[in-house]
Design a protein around this motif. Structure first.
Motif, PDB file in Angstrom:
ATOM      1  N   LYS A   1      -1.693 -28.648   5.140  1.00  0.00           N
ATOM      2  CA  LYS A   1      -2.750 -29.148   4.268  1.00  0.00           C
ATOM      3  C   LYS A   1      -2.305 -30.460   3.643  1.00  0.00           C
ATOM      4  O   LYS A   1      -1.112 -30.718   3.480  1.00  0.00           O
ATOM      5  CB  LYS A   1      -3.061 -28.138   3.149  1.00  0.00           C
ATOM      6  N   THR A   2      -3.291 -31.275   3.297  1.00  0.00           N
ATOM      7  CA  THR A   2      -3.041 -32.433   2.471  1.00  0.00           C
ATOM      8  C   THR A   2      -4.048 -32.372   1.333  1.00  0.00           C
ATOM      9  O   THR A   2      -5.251 -32.537   1.543  1.00  0.00           O
ATOM     10  CB  THR A   2      -3.161 -33.754   3.264  1.00  0.00           C
TER      11      THR A   2
ATOM     12  N   THR B   1      -7.547 -34.571   9.626  1.00  0.00           N
ATOM     13  CA  THR B   1      -8.435 -33.740   8.823  1.00  0.00           C
ATOM     14  C   THR B   1      -9.840 -33.810   9.424  1.00  0.00           C
ATOM     15  O   THR B   1     -10.105 -34.613  10.333  1.00  0.00           O
ATOM     16  CB  THR B   1      -8.490 -34.231   7.372  1.00  0.00           C
ATOM     17  N   THR B   2     -10.735 -33.011   8.906  1.00  0.00           N
ATOM     18  CA  THR B   2     -12.117 -33.088   9.400  1.00  0.00           C
ATOM     19  C   THR B   2     -12.767 -34.417   9.003  1.00  0.00           C
ATOM     20  O   THR B   2     -13.710 -34.860   9.669  1.00  0.00           O
ATOM     21  CB  THR B   2     -12.963 -31.919   8.883  1.00  0.00           C
ATOM     22  N   GLU B   3     -12.248 -35.060   7.959  1.00  0.00           N
ATOM     23  CA  GLU B   3     -12.750 -36.391   7.615  1.00  0.00           C
ATOM     24  C   GLU B   3     -12.394 -37.385   8.707  1.00  0.00           C
ATOM     25  O   GLU B   3     -13.222 -38.211   9.120  1.00  0.00           O
ATOM     26  CB  GLU B   3     -12.180 -36.846   6.270  1.00  0.00           C
ATOM     27  N   HIS B   4     -11.131 -37.322   9.192  1.00  0.00           N
ATOM     28  CA  HIS B   4     -10.726 -38.177  10.313  1.00  0.00           C
ATOM     29  C   HIS B   4     -11.581 -37.879  11.542  1.00  0.00           C
ATOM     30  O   HIS B   4     -12.021 -38.788  12.254  1.00  0.00           O
ATOM     31  CB  HIS B   4      -9.254 -37.927  10.669  1.00  0.00           C
TER      32      HIS B   4
ATOM     33  N   ARG C   1     -19.659 -34.756   8.325  1.00  0.00           N
ATOM     34  CA  ARG C   1     -18.490 -33.939   8.007  1.00  0.00           C
ATOM     35  C   ARG C   1     -18.721 -32.463   8.359  1.00  0.00           C
ATOM     36  O   ARG C   1     -17.827 -31.791   8.863  1.00  0.00           O
ATOM     37  CB  ARG C   1     -18.153 -34.087   6.501  1.00  0.00           C
TER      38      ARG C   1
ATOM     39  N   ALA D   1      -7.489 -30.441   1.841  1.00  0.00           N
ATOM     40  CA  ALA D   1      -7.964 -30.590   3.225  1.00  0.00           C
ATOM     41  C   ALA D   1      -6.971 -29.988   4.206  1.00  0.00           C
ATOM     42  O   ALA D   1      -5.752 -30.207   4.100  1.00  0.00           O
ATOM     43  CB  ALA D   1      -8.189 -32.062   3.549  1.00  0.00           C
ATOM     44  N   LEU D   2      -7.493 -29.235   5.171  1.00  0.00           N
ATOM     45  CA  LEU D   2      -6.653 -28.670   6.226  1.00  0.00           C
ATOM     46  C   LEU D   2      -6.254 -29.761   7.210  1.00  0.00           C
ATOM     47  O   LEU D   2      -7.015 -30.677   7.497  1.00  0.00           O
ATOM     48  CB  LEU D   2      -7.411 -27.563   6.971  1.00  0.00           C
ATOM     49  N   LEU D   3      -5.040 -29.639   7.731  1.00  0.00           N
ATOM     50  CA  LEU D   3      -4.528 -30.571   8.728  1.00  0.00           C
ATOM     51  C   LEU D   3      -4.481 -29.885  10.089  1.00  0.00           C
ATOM     52  O   LEU D   3      -4.026 -28.742  10.200  1.00  0.00           O
ATOM     53  CB  LEU D   3      -3.124 -31.045   8.357  1.00  0.00           C
ATOM     54  N   TYR D   4      -4.967 -30.584  11.108  1.00  0.00           N
ATOM     55  CA  TYR D   4      -4.968 -30.067  12.468  1.00  0.00           C
ATOM     56  C   TYR D   4      -4.200 -31.028  13.375  1.00  0.00           C
ATOM     57  O   TYR D   4      -4.047 -32.217  13.063  1.00  0.00           O
ATOM     58  CB  TYR D   4      -6.403 -29.943  13.003  1.00  0.00           C
TER      59      TYR D   4
ATOM     60  N   GLN E   1     -16.410 -30.141  10.859  1.00  0.00           N
ATOM     61  CA  GLN E   1     -15.809 -28.850  10.515  1.00  0.00           C
ATOM     62  C   GLN E   1     -16.045 -27.827  11.615  1.00  0.00           C
ATOM     63  O   GLN E   1     -15.166 -27.020  11.940  1.00  0.00           O
ATOM     64  CB  GLN E   1     -16.379 -28.364   9.179  1.00  0.00           C
TER      65      GLN E   1
END
Length: 225
Positions: free
Chosen positions: A208-209, A175-178, A187, A212-215, A191
């Motif tokens: 998604k989780t 995620t963008t948090e990771h 953050r 949050a979007l998953l990449y 993004q």
């Protein structure tokens, strides 16, 4: 008005035997070295987007983007006047700062004929008092920017060059948090990084989780396949 920084970078990339400030296909070009057009861009990359897109139809183009990794603020009472103070700016750009601009350039980059040089530089910013102060406006205006030194040069030609900036220990998917934690960026910058990675094909969106979007990085997806 052209800054000293812009002039110095033109001299760095094009010597006295090369052509500078020439017209090509109706556009003013900073320099032509061999068959390559060179554009120095201290302002937003987005401002160059349509110009570069058109030039790439028939030319190789090098875009040079300087970032201020170190900046000395020089204050004068008036233009050309005596220096009143010098101090280091607390604001420092790093290589990830290029993504702030790249979000407006990813529909041009990458391209087989396009090279992007991102320079981490030490600069001087010369300031004089603003003529008129408006509400919430700055009390100074920038008179000039000058190059002190080039600390690092990063070259980007393809999406994989952007991917190489991302730490290998980034979780997959992420995620963008990771991404913010892995790159030590806020953050909101993570993004922008994720957007650029996805638009250039360096990463794909895989789900998604929660909200949050998953990449997933493209090289990680290829290894898994």
């Amino acid at each position: 008005m052209e800054t000293s920084l812009h002039q110095q970078l033109k001299q760095l990339y094009a010597d006295e035997h090369d052509r500078r400030e020439v017209s090509v296909d109706g556009y003013r070009i900073d320099a032509v070295v061999g068959e390559q057009l060179i554009e120095i861009q201290s302002a937003s990359l987005g401002a160059l987007r349509e110009k570069v897109r058109t030039l790439l139809d028939s030319h190789d183009v090098l875009v040079v983007k300087p970032l201020a990794a170190r900046k000395l603020l020089v204050k004068r009472a008036r233009r050309g006047g005596k220096v009143q103070s010098r101090r280091r700016s607390p604001l420092k750009e790093d290589i990830f700062s290029v993504f702030y601009d790249l979000v407006h350039f990813v529909d041009v980059f990458p391209h087989p004929r396009l090279t992007l040089h991102v320079l981490l530089t030490e600069q001087e910013e010369h300031r004089v008092p603003a003529r008129k102060r408006r509400w919430k406006s700055k009390d100074y205006r920038v008179e000039d920017r000058r190059l002190v030194s080039v600390l690092e040069t990063h070259e980007f030609r393809e999406a994989g060059d952007l991917a190489a900036l991302i730490p290998a220990d980034l979780p997959q998917p992420f995620t963008t948090e990771h991404l913010a934690a892995a790159t030590d960026q806020p953050r909101w910058m993570a993004q922008k990084i994720a957007y650029c990675l996805r638009k250039t094909g360096a990463a794909t969106m895989v789900g998604k989780t929660g909200n949050a979007l998953l990449y997933e990085m493209q090289d990680a997806a290829q290894r898994a396949a």
